[in-house]
Design an enzyme around this catalytic site. Sequence first.
Site, PDB file in Angstrom:
ATOM      1  N   LYS A  73       7.438  -3.361  -1.586  1.00 19.91           N
ATOM      2  CA  LYS A  73       6.540  -4.158  -1.382  1.00 19.91           C
ATOM      3  C   LYS A  73       5.043  -3.459  -0.917  1.00 19.91           C
ATOM      4  O   LYS A  73       4.128  -4.186  -1.271  1.00 19.91           O
ATOM      5  CB  LYS A  73       6.972  -4.549   0.140  1.00 19.91           C
ATOM      6  CG  LYS A  73       8.084  -5.936   0.014  1.00 19.91           C
ATOM      7  CD  LYS A  73       8.375  -6.384   1.187  1.00 19.91           C
ATOM      8  CE  LYS A  73       9.468  -7.581   1.063  1.00 19.91           C
ATOM      9  NZ  LYS A  73       9.797  -8.172   2.481  1.00 19.91           N
TER      10      LYS A  73
ATOM     11  N   LYS B 158      15.484 -11.663 -10.312  1.00 18.09           N
ATOM     12  CA  LYS B 158      16.100 -12.374  -9.293  1.00 18.09           C
ATOM     13  C   LYS B 158      14.950 -13.484  -8.968  1.00 18.09           C
ATOM     14  O   LYS B 158      13.951 -13.413  -8.983  1.00 18.09           O
ATOM     15  CB  LYS B 158      16.210 -11.472  -8.083  1.00 18.09           C
ATOM     16  CG  LYS B 158      16.828 -12.296  -6.821  1.00 18.09           C
ATOM     17  CD  LYS B 158      17.051 -11.264  -5.648  1.00 18.09           C
ATOM     18  CE  LYS B 158      17.306 -11.877  -4.509  1.00 18.09           C
ATOM     19  NZ  LYS B 158      17.637 -10.977  -3.381  1.00 18.09           N
TER      20      LYS B 158
ATOM     21  N   LYS C 222      10.680 -15.923  -4.105  1.00 19.58           N
ATOM     22  CA  LYS C 222       9.361 -16.643  -4.044  1.00 19.58           C
ATOM     23  C   LYS C 222       8.309 -15.419  -4.036  1.00 19.58           C
ATOM     24  O   LYS C 222       7.112 -16.041  -4.199  1.00 19.58           O
ATOM     25  CB  LYS C 222       9.206 -17.043  -2.338  1.00 19.58           C
ATOM     26  CG  LYS C 222       9.935 -18.078  -2.101  1.00 19.58           C
ATOM     27  CD  LYS C 222       9.250 -19.401  -2.679  1.00 19.58           C
ATOM     28  CE  LYS C 222       9.834 -20.837  -2.258  1.00 19.58           C
ATOM     29  NZ  LYS C 222       9.198 -22.024  -2.779  1.00 19.58           N
TER      30      LYS C 222
END
Length: 334
Positions: free
Chosen positions: A114, A197, A200
């Site tokens: 991230k 995968k 969102k």
Amino acid sequence: MASPRVLSGIQPTADSFHLGNYLGAVRQYVAMQEGYDAFYCVVDLHAITVEYQAEVLRRRSRVAAAQLFAAGLDPDRSTVFVQSHVREHTELAWVLICLTGMGEAGRMTQFKDKSARYGEGSTGVGLFTYPILQAADILLYQANKVPVGADQKQHLELTRDLAQRFNHRFGETFTLPEPYIVKGVEKITDLQDPLAKMSKSSSSPAGILDLLEQPGPLRKKIMRAVTDTGSEIVFDEENKPGIANLLRIQSALTGTPIPELEARYAGQGYGTFKKDVAEAVEETFAPIRERTEKLLADEAALDRMLAAGAVKARAVAAETMEKVRDRAGFLPVA
């Protein structure tokens, strides 16, 4: 004999759960109401580790809770609550942060992923420490089992390490949680990139099937899903990942084994197969979407359901924190 306790949380970071969330988490939550003392929370504190808007978070927290109830969580059989309604989460997180090494926290792969995606300048300390808050979420309720995907196993290992460290230093306090991993549906992939995968944060809108999406757009996405060379409908993740993903979806939603689906569609084209996948998705999503809309139409009633869940959650959390405060050496409140 008391039932074993299960704890899981789901983030309110989107306007709808997607199919991967439903198959990999929400449907398992519903099933685990049988045989477990189930605690499920909307983890809004985790949702603020990246940039967000207050009103959007508030709306999405209600939408997430409504979908959980609409999918089958029964407030009489499960404790469903919002994380920020139980302040012991952050209190225990601080105690655990003080037991965690910098290198230990820095090895968490999701933080690396991230922070690389958002850039160092946009990465806050909360993103670095959120696996420790996640550990607090679990340990606070003395959970025996934690439903986790393959990408969360590292965080559960950290949770166990921190529990053992506290227990060793201050005396037996925390239950060591075990992972509960559902085989076969833990990875639903992007319809447009079947090697990635469904997510969102990284998938394109065309690659995601949203639980609250209307039938027309859902069907269009499935009919346009990336497939593979040839026309055979067989489960071959290496050479036909697109078809393998659609077979996995249909099998999970209908309960039909994949070999039986392969036999059913032998000699048929992709078009018929995709129409049947779309029908299975819509038959699953439609009642959940309708119940969610009904729950969101009465926000006061939904808030009361969550408040009742928070009361039950706080009773357990307060008992754990009382032990933690005493054993960690904090003075009692006079």
